[in-house]
Design a protein around this motif. Structure first.
Motif, mmCIF file in Angstrom:
data_model
loop_
_atom_site.group_PDB
_atom_site.id
_atom_site.type_symbol
_atom_site.label_atom_id
_atom_site.label_comp_id
_atom_site.label_asym_id
_atom_site.label_seq_id
_atom_site.Cartn_x
_atom_site.Cartn_y
_atom_site.Cartn_z
ATOM 1 N N PHE A 63 -44.097 -37.578 -31.657
ATOM 2 C CA PHE A 63 -45.068 -37.062 -30.687
ATOM 3 C C PHE A 63 -46.477 -37.049 -31.275
ATOM 4 O O PHE A 63 -47.449 -37.408 -30.592
ATOM 5 C CB PHE A 63 -44.679 -35.662 -30.217
ATOM 6 N N LEU A 64 -46.604 -36.647 -32.525
ATOM 7 C CA LEU A 64 -47.923 -36.640 -33.155
ATOM 8 C C LEU A 64 -48.494 -38.049 -33.253
ATOM 9 O O LEU A 64 -49.699 -38.260 -33.064
ATOM 10 C CB LEU A 64 -47.841 -35.983 -34.531
ATOM 11 N N ARG A 65 -47.659 -39.021 -33.520
ATOM 12 C CA ARG A 65 -48.118 -40.412 -33.540
ATOM 13 C C ARG A 65 -48.519 -40.864 -32.132
ATOM 14 O O ARG A 65 -49.473 -41.628 -31.962
ATOM 15 C CB ARG A 65 -47.034 -41.327 -34.109
ATOM 16 N N HIS A 66 -47.789 -40.394 -31.142
ATOM 17 C CA HIS A 66 -48.137 -40.702 -29.756
ATOM 18 C C HIS A 66 -49.516 -40.153 -29.407
ATOM 19 O O HIS A 66 -50.336 -40.823 -28.775
ATOM 20 C CB HIS A 66 -47.062 -40.110 -28.835
ATOM 21 N N VAL A 67 -49.785 -38.909 -29.838
ATOM 22 C CA VAL A 67 -51.083 -38.291 -29.570
ATOM 23 C C VAL A 67 -52.191 -39.008 -30.329
ATOM 24 O O VAL A 67 -53.259 -39.302 -29.776
ATOM 25 C CB VAL A 67 -51.049 -36.794 -29.942
ATOM 26 N N ALA A 68 -51.934 -39.305 -31.609
ATOM 27 C CA ALA A 68 -52.987 -39.869 -32.457
ATOM 28 C C ALA A 68 -53.218 -41.358 -32.219
ATOM 29 O O ALA A 68 -54.363 -41.833 -32.268
ATOM 30 C CB ALA A 68 -52.640 -39.635 -33.926
ATOM 31 N N LEU A 69 -52.148 -42.110 -31.956
ATOM 32 C CA LEU A 69 -52.245 -43.569 -31.900
ATOM 33 C C LEU A 69 -51.850 -44.156 -30.547
ATOM 34 O O LEU A 69 -51.876 -45.376 -30.388
ATOM 35 C CB LEU A 69 -51.348 -44.193 -32.988
ATOM 36 N N ASP A 70 -51.451 -43.292 -29.606
ATOM 37 C CA ASP A 70 -50.991 -43.733 -28.290
ATOM 38 C C ASP A 70 -49.769 -44.650 -28.405
ATOM 39 O O ASP A 70 -49.596 -45.590 -27.606
ATOM 40 C CB ASP A 70 -52.109 -44.445 -27.518
ATOM 41 N N GLU A 71 -48.912 -44.382 -29.394
ATOM 42 C CA GLU A 71 -47.684 -45.159 -29.524
ATOM 43 C C GLU A 71 -46.733 -44.822 -28.376
ATOM 44 O O GLU A 71 -46.811 -43.754 -27.777
ATOM 45 C CB GLU A 71 -47.029 -44.880 -30.873
ATOM 46 N N PRO A 72 -45.809 -45.745 -28.057
ATOM 47 C CA PRO A 72 -44.905 -45.534 -26.918
ATOM 48 C C PRO A 72 -44.131 -44.215 -27.027
ATOM 49 O O PRO A 72 -43.742 -43.788 -28.121
ATOM 50 C CB PRO A 72 -43.958 -46.735 -26.998
ATOM 51 N N TRP A 73 -43.882 -43.603 -25.878
ATOM 52 C CA TRP A 73 -43.229 -42.283 -25.818
ATOM 53 C C TRP A 73 -42.562 -42.155 -24.450
ATOM 54 O O TRP A 73 -43.197 -42.396 -23.425
ATOM 55 C CB TRP A 73 -44.277 -41.195 -26.023
ATOM 56 N N ARG A 74 -41.297 -41.794 -24.420
ATOM 57 C CA ARG A 74 -40.599 -41.706 -23.131
ATOM 58 C C ARG A 74 -40.008 -40.322 -22.844
ATOM 59 O O ARG A 74 -39.464 -40.105 -21.765
ATOM 60 C CB ARG A 74 -39.489 -42.759 -23.058
ATOM 61 N N TRP A 75 -40.122 -39.391 -23.791
ATOM 62 C CA TRP A 75 -39.498 -38.070 -23.592
ATOM 63 C C TRP A 75 -40.538 -37.105 -23.034
ATOM 64 O O TRP A 75 -40.908 -36.116 -23.675
ATOM 65 C CB TRP A 75 -38.919 -37.579 -24.910
ATOM 66 N N ASP A 76 -41.001 -37.401 -21.839
ATOM 67 C CA ASP A 76 -42.130 -36.669 -21.271
ATOM 68 C C ASP A 76 -41.660 -35.576 -20.315
ATOM 69 O O ASP A 76 -40.460 -35.288 -20.207
ATOM 70 C CB ASP A 76 -43.085 -37.644 -20.579
ATOM 71 N N LEU A 77 -42.610 -34.975 -19.603
ATOM 72 C CA LEU A 77 -42.271 -33.887 -18.685
ATOM 73 C C LEU A 77 -41.430 -34.358 -17.506
ATOM 74 O O LEU A 77 -40.674 -33.570 -16.930
ATOM 75 C CB LEU A 77 -43.541 -33.202 -18.197
ATOM 76 N N LEU A 78 -41.523 -35.623 -17.132
ATOM 77 C CA LEU A 78 -40.631 -36.138 -16.090
ATOM 78 C C LEU A 78 -39.197 -36.198 -16.599
ATOM 79 O O LEU A 78 -38.250 -35.867 -15.869
ATOM 80 C CB LEU A 78 -41.090 -37.511 -15.621
ATOM 81 N N ALA A 79 -39.029 -36.617 -17.865
ATOM 82 C CA ALA A 79 -37.694 -36.583 -18.462
ATOM 83 C C ALA A 79 -37.176 -35.148 -18.528
ATOM 84 O O ALA A 79 -35.991 -34.887 -18.297
ATOM 85 C CB ALA A 79 -37.731 -37.206 -19.862
ATOM 86 N N GLY A 80 -38.072 -34.195 -18.838
ATOM 87 C CA GLY A 80 -37.674 -32.796 -18.835
ATOM 88 C C GLY A 80 -37.250 -32.329 -17.459
ATOM 89 O O GLY A 80 -36.321 -31.527 -17.310
ATOM 90 N N ALA A 81 -37.920 -32.823 -16.413
ATOM 91 C CA ALA A 81 -37.567 -32.453 -15.034
ATOM 92 C C ALA A 81 -36.169 -32.944 -14.675
ATOM 93 O O ALA A 81 -35.452 -32.285 -13.897
ATOM 94 C CB ALA A 81 -38.600 -33.013 -14.064
ATOM 95 N N ARG A 82 -35.757 -34.088 -15.230
ATOM 96 C CA ARG A 82 -34.394 -34.564 -14.963
ATOM 97 C C ARG A 82 -33.358 -33.561 -15.462
ATOM 98 O O ARG A 82 -32.310 -33.357 -14.836
ATOM 99 C CB ARG A 82 -34.156 -35.919 -15.635
#
Length: 386
Positions: free
Chosen positions: A342-361
């Motif tokens: 997640f920190l790499r996603h924030v800092a480098l915009d690396e791919p990430w799929r475990w988002d709030l939509l995944a949490g909604a599922r």
């Protein structure tokens, strides 16, 4: 190396999970290893800001771990979110308090990382995902179990085609949580009060959703039976109370592709397994049993030929007929591994799929599981979108 500081407001770290797994074993562990190397000459340095209601507990915690008991502690969430130096808001509070806090953090422009369930209902969970997307902030939900060594080994088998066509998944999770009268309970009393957001369905079905979705396929139908096996428990002050939330749930899930998953979850079961959670996966070419750390497999070519004969005692040890799947790598703490991503996603915009939509599922599956239990019906699980 250039050191870049990322300030993280951590709300709910006085709880067991927030403290042990997220603060100590994730962010403080990252600091102990010198920060997170981003691979471009930059090291990301996490700066936790402990947020909560009990100031004296937060100060003691800060002092214990070398943080500043003044600058790194706050009981004023609004002031924390108004601070431009804070980059990320993390939430490990009780579920009932989470939704409103995340809304405030999104409105303040903070990136969001949160425990699950993300909200007390599906509409609230979807609203959080939509608000975060509209605000353009990064957002993630903890999905720790897919980073466990046992499930990482299981995924290795899946990715290698070991199972052939996967037929079924059978999961067993749980342990005996003491009632609290003659031995103290291992879980807080609010877990057993539905009015406080408790219950094993809302706690564990979000976990099963992402485990099944990530490893085997999206959940397409759910049929569940939830129950309260222990109707009376004793709280932290030793007073008896009525357990209004379910403490056990028995679910059947049909997955995309046709595989069937059965998962039993219980806080009223004594452990007869090797680990507190185990998943058995059976396929046309092989089977495997995975737990928190270990995974053992049996290929089609090495499958014995058992014969049913109740008149004679078993002469073979079935467990010994399985082969341990080797580690082949060093496995880090699962919570820390996802924090790093997640920190790499924030800092480098690396791919990430475990988002709030995944949490909604996960919230959706829990909601439908409870509805299935109440109405005695099987329900389709619609695909969610923003």
């Amino acid at each position: 190396m250039t050191r870049k500081t990322v300030r993280i407001a951590m709300n709910g770290v006085t709880g067991r999970m927030g403290y042990r797994q997220h603060l100590v074993r994730s962010l403080l562990a990252l600091r102990e290893q010198g920060g997170l190397d981003l691979g471009d000459g930059t090291v990301l340095w996490p700066e936790p800001l402990l947020v909560g209601r009990r100031e004296h507990v937060l100060k003691e915690m800060a002092e214990r771990h070398g943080l500043d008991p003044v600058a790194d502690v706050s009981t004023d969430l609004d002031a924390v979110l108004a601070d431009d130096r804070v980059d990320i808001y993390f939430d490990a509070q009780v579920t009932a308090a989470r939704e409103e806090a995340i809304k405030k953090a999104v409105a303040a422009g903070k990136h969001i990382y949160t425990e699950k369930p993300t909200a007390t209902g599906l509409e609230g969970a979807l609203e959080l995902a939509r608000l975060a997307e509209a605000a353009g902030v990064k957002h993630g939900v903890v999905q720790d179990k897919i980073f466990l060594p046992g499930l990482l080994k299981l995924k290795r088998l899946i990715d290698g085609g070991f199972f052939g066509r996967i037929l079924s998944v059978r999961g067993e999770f749980g342990y005996w949580v003491f009632e609290g009268d003659w031995q103290s309970a291992q879980r807080p009393s609010w877990n057993y009060r539905s009015e406080d957001g408790g219950g094993i369905v809302v706690d564990m079905f979000p976990h099963w959703e992402y485990v099944l979705h990530e490893l085997f396929g999206a959940v397409r139908t759910v049929q569940a039976q939830a129950t309260t096996h222990i109707p009376t428990r004793w709280d932290e002050q030793g007073k008896p109370y009525e357990a209004t939330a379910d403490d056990a749930a028995y679910g059947v899930f049909q997955l995309e592709g046709g595989a069937i998953a059965q998962i039993n979850s219980s806080w009223a079961v004594r452990v007869g397994r090797d680990e507190l959670v185990e998943f058995q996966v059976d396929g046309t070419e092989g089977s495997a049993v995975a737990g928190l750390r270990n995974c053992r497999a049996q290929h089609r070519s090495a499958t014995p030929k058992p014969v049913w004969n109740p008149d004679l005692p078993a002469t073979e040890s079935f467990r010994e007929q399985w082969q341990e799947v080797p580690d082949n790598e060093e496995f880090d703490n699962g919570f820390k591994a996802q924090w790093e991503l997640f920190l790499r996603h924030v800092a480098l915009d690396e791919p990430w799929r475990w988002d709030l939509l995944a949490g909604a599922r996960g919230v959706q599956l829990a909601e439908l599981g409870l509805k299935s239990s109440a109405e005695g019906r099987r329900f389709d699980v619609p695909e969610l979108s923003l």
